[in-house]
Design a protein around this motif. Sequence first.
Motif, PDB file in Angstrom:
ATOM      1  N   GLU A 166     -17.593  60.521  15.354  1.00  0.00           N
ATOM      2  CA  GLU A 166     -16.601  60.242  16.398  1.00  0.00           C
ATOM      3  C   GLU A 166     -17.144  60.400  17.814  1.00  0.00           C
ATOM      4  N   SER A 181     -17.503  64.296  10.780  1.00  0.00           N
ATOM      5  CA  SER A 181     -16.505  63.679  11.651  1.00  0.00           C
ATOM      6  C   SER A 181     -16.877  63.851  13.117  1.00  0.00           C
ATOM      7  N   SER A 192     -11.248  57.131  14.790  1.00  0.00           N
ATOM      8  CA  SER A 192     -11.240  58.416  14.108  1.00  0.00           C
ATOM      9  C   SER A 192     -11.909  58.308  12.747  1.00  0.00           C
ATOM     10  N   CYS A 193     -12.590  59.374  12.361  1.00  0.00           N
ATOM     11  CA  CYS A 193     -13.303  59.399  11.085  1.00  0.00           C
ATOM     12  C   CYS A 193     -12.417  60.046  10.018  1.00  0.00           C
TER      13      CYS A 193
END
Length: 220
Positions: free
Chosen positions: A121, A117, A210-211
Amino acid sequence: MSILRPKPQLVTAENALPGRADYLFSIPETHYVTGRRIREPFERDGLETAVFGMGCFWGAEKDFWQHDNVFSTAVGYAGGFTPYPTYEETCTGRTGHAEAVRVIFDPADISYAELLSVFFENHDPTQGMRQGNDVGSQYRSAILYTSEAQREQAEAAAVAFGKRLAEAGYGAITTEIAPLREFYYAEDYHQQYLAKNPYGYCPMLATGVSCPVGLFAPSS
């Protein structure tokens, strides 16, 4: 008049610079910010390695060392063919390497999914062989996995995040997902560069999307 420049291409193993048998420069033992080791042997057991290419490695490294649960970080060159390259050689595109950050982490403190993430991101993984005005194969987006479990999570994350990017109007993810052959440390002055040079230039082109960790994190 506009001048069309050829798109950067990855060099082949046959055409890569030959490199050498060892480093031409010294590598620090410890992290400039945390004081922890950036080279083996580390101060604790149970640590794992993740390697990412996100364009300029100065900013990429800072994204990870600022995370409280990351044990240590270092920058270097990975994904190419030339053994023990220098920065100048890597910048020619003839080593095949990407500028990369090596993240040392304890999976009991932070999961690989969470690191993915941070990776997705904090740059634009749709730009191919570039990040903004930084153009060249050394600036490509890359996940260099160290286990099959990392490969599976990286591929799932790319699919999940790719859907989010498409919904936001971005193109397809161009991130290279490949096994890590070797990580070569960068020169001392590159390590933790933005801590040593807080006004240093390093563009990081986050998409603002967003991941979704929960969609690709392992269930156990």
